[in-house]
Motif scaffolding. Structure first.
Motif, PDB file in Angstrom:
ATOM      1  N   UNK A 441       0.819  -1.217   0.000  1.00  0.00           N
ATOM      2  CA  UNK A 441       0.000   0.000   0.000  1.00  0.00           C
ATOM      3  C   UNK A 441       0.853   1.267   0.000  1.00  0.00           C
ATOM      4  N   UNK A 442       2.072   1.170   0.518  1.00  0.00           N
ATOM      5  CA  UNK A 442       2.920   2.366   0.585  1.00  0.00           C
ATOM      6  C   UNK A 442       3.235   2.900  -0.804  1.00  0.00           C
ATOM      7  N   UNK A 443       3.484   2.005  -1.760  1.00  0.00           N
ATOM      8  CA  UNK A 443       3.802   2.469  -3.111  1.00  0.00           C
ATOM      9  C   UNK A 443       2.595   3.148  -3.745  1.00  0.00           C
ATOM     10  N   UNK A 444       1.415   2.598  -3.548  1.00  0.00           N
ATOM     11  CA  UNK A 444       0.197   3.231  -4.063  1.00  0.00           C
ATOM     12  C   UNK A 444      -0.045   4.570  -3.374  1.00  0.00           C
ATOM     13  N   UNK A 445       0.125   4.611  -2.049  1.00  0.00           N
ATOM     14  CA  UNK A 445      -0.137   5.842  -1.300  1.00  0.00           C
ATOM     15  C   UNK A 445       0.761   6.981  -1.771  1.00  0.00           C
ATOM     16  N   UNK A 446       2.019   6.672  -2.075  1.00  0.00           N
ATOM     17  CA  UNK A 446       2.925   7.706  -2.554  1.00  0.00           C
ATOM     18  C   UNK A 446       2.499   8.281  -3.881  1.00  0.00           C
ATOM     19  N   UNK A 447       2.006   7.417  -4.776  1.00  0.00           N
ATOM     20  CA  UNK A 447       1.540   7.899  -6.084  1.00  0.00           C
ATOM     21  C   UNK A 447       0.270   8.728  -5.933  1.00  0.00           C
ATOM     22  N   UNK A 448      -0.637   8.264  -5.110  1.00  0.00           N
ATOM     23  CA  UNK A 448      -1.907   8.980  -4.921  1.00  0.00           C
ATOM     24  C   UNK A 448      -1.680  10.317  -4.236  1.00  0.00           C
ATOM     25  N   UNK A 449      -0.851  10.339  -3.187  1.00  0.00           N
ATOM     26  CA  UNK A 449      -0.581  11.595  -2.490  1.00  0.00           C
ATOM     27  C   UNK A 449       0.015  12.642  -3.415  1.00  0.00           C
ATOM     28  N   UNK A 450       0.900  12.196  -4.318  1.00  0.00           N
ATOM     29  CA  UNK A 450       1.499  13.123  -5.289  1.00  0.00           C
ATOM     30  C   UNK A 450       0.450  13.704  -6.215  1.00  0.00           C
ATOM     31  N   UNK A 451      -0.481  12.869  -6.657  1.00  0.00           N
ATOM     32  CA  UNK A 451      -1.562  13.339  -7.529  1.00  0.00           C
ATOM     33  C   UNK A 451      -2.420  14.381  -6.816  1.00  0.00           C
ATOM     34  N   UNK A 452      -2.841  14.057  -5.597  1.00  0.00           N
ATOM     35  CA  UNK A 452      -3.742  14.953  -4.866  1.00  0.00           C
ATOM     36  C   UNK A 452      -3.077  16.301  -4.579  1.00  0.00           C
ATOM     37  N   UNK A 453      -1.836  16.272  -4.136  1.00  0.00           N
ATOM     38  CA  UNK A 453      -1.145  17.530  -3.848  1.00  0.00           C
ATOM     39  C   UNK A 453      -0.978  18.363  -5.110  1.00  0.00           C
TER      40      UNK A 453
END
Length: 652
Positions: A441-453
């Motif tokens: 989940x950490x790899x997905x969370x990093x990609x998603x957080x970058x998108x949202x920011x």
């Protein structure tokens, strides 16, 4: 971008001005820059201490996992189900869980389009498997180096767009005032010359993608060269969240690499030696009368790699504790030996538990030595260490119970913005996980957080940064203070390496997987003393050592905040949970042979809907507790969402 040169405290200092800067060049940092460009914010740059360092590029496992929505077969799945899985990890905000589920498909397919070779069947379905804490088959992988391949593909995407990257710039101060971000001060690692030593970046926004605070620990699965920079964020007034929640597990010391999966499933010997490598003995047999109970537990460490307090009594995590006893309590060294079977005797595989026996039978691996079985089942796992200079056929592999991932971090909202205006955090430094999380989940969370920011900045935080004149009015005092802190440590002596070793070893012994209230309070006081007396205590002979000076100050600050969070957790009645055992005199020992420090009580889950946040202010930590933000229940009537989307992109 604008560039000027100013003078501060007698030093010429270059000042670069951007709308947004991205700090870090892991998978999250590169994706943040690429997304900013995609969404139209091109007045930005990436800043990094070392483009080729970091966890994303230099870590992995026998099969590194990426977690996303199910995309194959007839197994039912939905965004809501995946969000619920993440939310049920405990101490997780529902809105971030929903975002990570909703954007997992978009983020995954972008990586596919960039060239990450996730496996698919002949009809185009991206198949998956079940990982830990995963009720579906959402996991996928490209092998041991999933995050490395991701990072390389994202870097190429950034390079193709000619996005500016400032390499060899070590951030040594995050500049804020009144809960607003203004910029960062960097040490220029390309030059120790005073005329180029310090560089300022003036920006309206930052996406902080510095990874977890790996530098706090000596026993670490993080790659050398990755330290994190959470202490700098805490100094700047950014709140921490769930800082007590880590993931620890067995890893090799040199190189730093998880010994999960096949490394345990082949059932190696566990050997203990003294510091010089003498007095060799196979210590696990000191604790188990039933040989095949022990061997089955070693096998299960492959499946159940993270240390988990729920899996100590009768489970595989007892192996982690026995390694900890040898290394941290007895001061010995522990090795895996693949050259001979445990006990230096044949294994009757029929005597293993059904799970272990069935797996090895289906793999055709009920023969030979652990090394023979490894070659048969997973040759790349052997090749990895051989490429690092360790031949498992002829050498033992040193291991320890290591810090591997911080499930907590900096506290953010659903757009990955912190309590400091303009300060966003993406990747492991952002504490979007709770007590437990599915693997990958950490790899997905990093990609998603970058998108949202990136989406939020491009929509709501456009415009120039402050003029250089106004910027300096705000930050000049902090800049001067930071320069003095480092340069006051330059003397005719040098103790930086000894202090570094001392402070990180202390954290691994008392503030990692095994925690006692007394030890935590003791080292918290020691760390605070070292922070207060830093300039008098720390000494370096050469100016090129300033990078270590500033790094150690960041590490000490991180340790103080994290230890304070642990103390507060215990004082609020917190018990053992996740990957942390809190010693409890009123608790029970799962095995009589364990020392009394391992008396503990499993947490009853009553705090799973609460989140601890920590604010570092005036060298004190203010801990507060709040309810988790619930999973959003949206009325997704199409016409309404469509209208709102046309008006503002639903970025509010």
């Amino acid at each position: 971008m604008k560039k000027e040169t100013v003078e501060i405290n007698g030093y010429p200092v270059e000042v670069y001005s951007y709308n947004t800067i991205v700090l870090g060049t892991g998978a999250a940092g590169f994706n943040a820059a690429d997304r900013l460009y995609q969404y139209g914010q091109t007045d930005m740059a990436i800043i990094t201490e070392n483009k080729n360092a970091g966890t994303s590029r230099n870590t992995g496992s026998d099969k590194q996992t990426y977690y996303k929505l199910t995309m194959s077969g007839d197994n039912p799945d939905s965004v809501a189900e995946m969000a619920q899985t993440l939310f049920e990890g405990g101490c997780v905000d529902g809105d971030t869980a929903l975002c990570e589920a909703a954007l997992s498909s978009q983020s995954f397919y972008k990586l596919v389009e960039l060239g990450v070779p996730f496996p698919r069947n002949r009809y185009g379905e991206y198949v998956g498997y079940k990982t830990d804490h995963d009720p579906r088959t959402r996991a996928t992988s490209v092998g041991p180096y999933t995050s490395k391949v991701m990072t390389e593909c994202l870097e190429k995407a950034v390079s193709d767009k000619n996005i500016t990257l400032h390499d060899k710039m070590q951030c040594i101060r995050v500049l804020t005032q009144n809960n607003r971000f203004y910029g960062i001060l960097c040490l220029n690692l390309n030059s120790v010359d005073k005329s180029h030593r310090y560089v300022l970046f003036n920006a309206k926004n930052i996406i902080y993608a510095t990874g977890g605070p790996a530098g706090m620990y000596s026993d670490s699965a993080y790659p050398f060269g990755h330290y994190g920079a959470s202490g700098l964020a805490f100094q700047a007034g950014v709140k921490g969240k769930n800082l007590t929640e880590w993931q620890y597990g067995l890893a090799s010391v040199k190189p730093r690499w998880n010994v999960s999966g096949t490394y345990m499933q082949v059932i190696p010997r566990f050997v203990s030696t003294d510091e010089e490598g003498g007095d060799e003995r196979e210590f696990l047999f000191d604790y188990f009368q039933d040989k095949y109970d022990l061997l089955s537990k070693v096998f299960l460490k492959g499946y159940q790699w993270p240390f988990d307090v729920r899996k100590i009594d009768g489970g595989s995590s007892i192996i982690d504790l026995l390694v900890y006893i040898e290394t941290c309590l007895k001061g010995r060294r522990v090795f895996l030996d693949f050259r001979e079977n445990p006990g230096k005797s044949e294994i009757d595989f029929s005597q293993l538990t059904d799970e272990a026996r069935t797996y090895l039978e289906r793999a055709g691996a009920t023969f030979g030595t652990p090394y023979d079985r490894m070659v048969h089942m997973n040759q790349p796992a052997v090749d990895f260490y051989r490429n690092k200079g360790i031949d498992l056929e002829n050498q033992m592999l040193e291991i320890a119970l290591c810090a591997q991932h911080n499930n907590g971090g900096l506290s953010t909202d659903a757009w990955w913005q912190t309590n400091v205006e303009g300060f966003f955090a993406a990747g492991e430094v952002s504490g979007s996980h709770g007590i437990y999380r599915p693997g990958g989940t950490a790899l997905n969370a990093g990609q998603v957080g970058a998108v949202r920011a990136a989406q939020y900045i491009a929509r709501n935080r456009q415009g120039d940064s402050e003029s250089t004149k106004e910027f300096l009015k705000v930050v000049e005092k902090e800049v001067e203070e930071t320069i003095r802190l480092g340069e006051s440590c330059i003397t005719t002596e040098d103790n930086i390496d000894d202090m570094w070793k001392h402070t990180t070893k202390r954290m691994s012994q008392a503030g990692a997987a095994i925690r006692t209230e007394e030890s935590i309070e003791k080292i918290t006081k020691e760390v605070l003393t070292e922070i207060n007396q830093f300039s008098a205590l720390i000494k370096v002979k050469e100016e090129k050592q300033l990078r270590k000076v500033y790094r150690l100050f960041d590490i000490l600050t991180s340790q103080y905040v994290y230890l304070s969070a642990m103390t507060d957790y215990v004082k609020h009645g917190g018990k053992s949970r996740g990957s942390a055992l809190y010693s409890d005199k009123s608790g029970k020992k799962p095995y009589d042979f364990l020392p009394d420090i391992f008396n503990f009580t499993i947490d009853d889950g009553s705090k799973n809907n609460q989140i601890q946040e920590v604010l570092y202010q005036n060298k004190e930590c203010i801990c507060t507790w709040r309810q988790v933000r619930p999973l959003p229940m949206e009325d997704n009537f199409f016409e309404t969402v469509w209208r709102e989307y046309r008006e503002n992109g639903n970025i509010v």
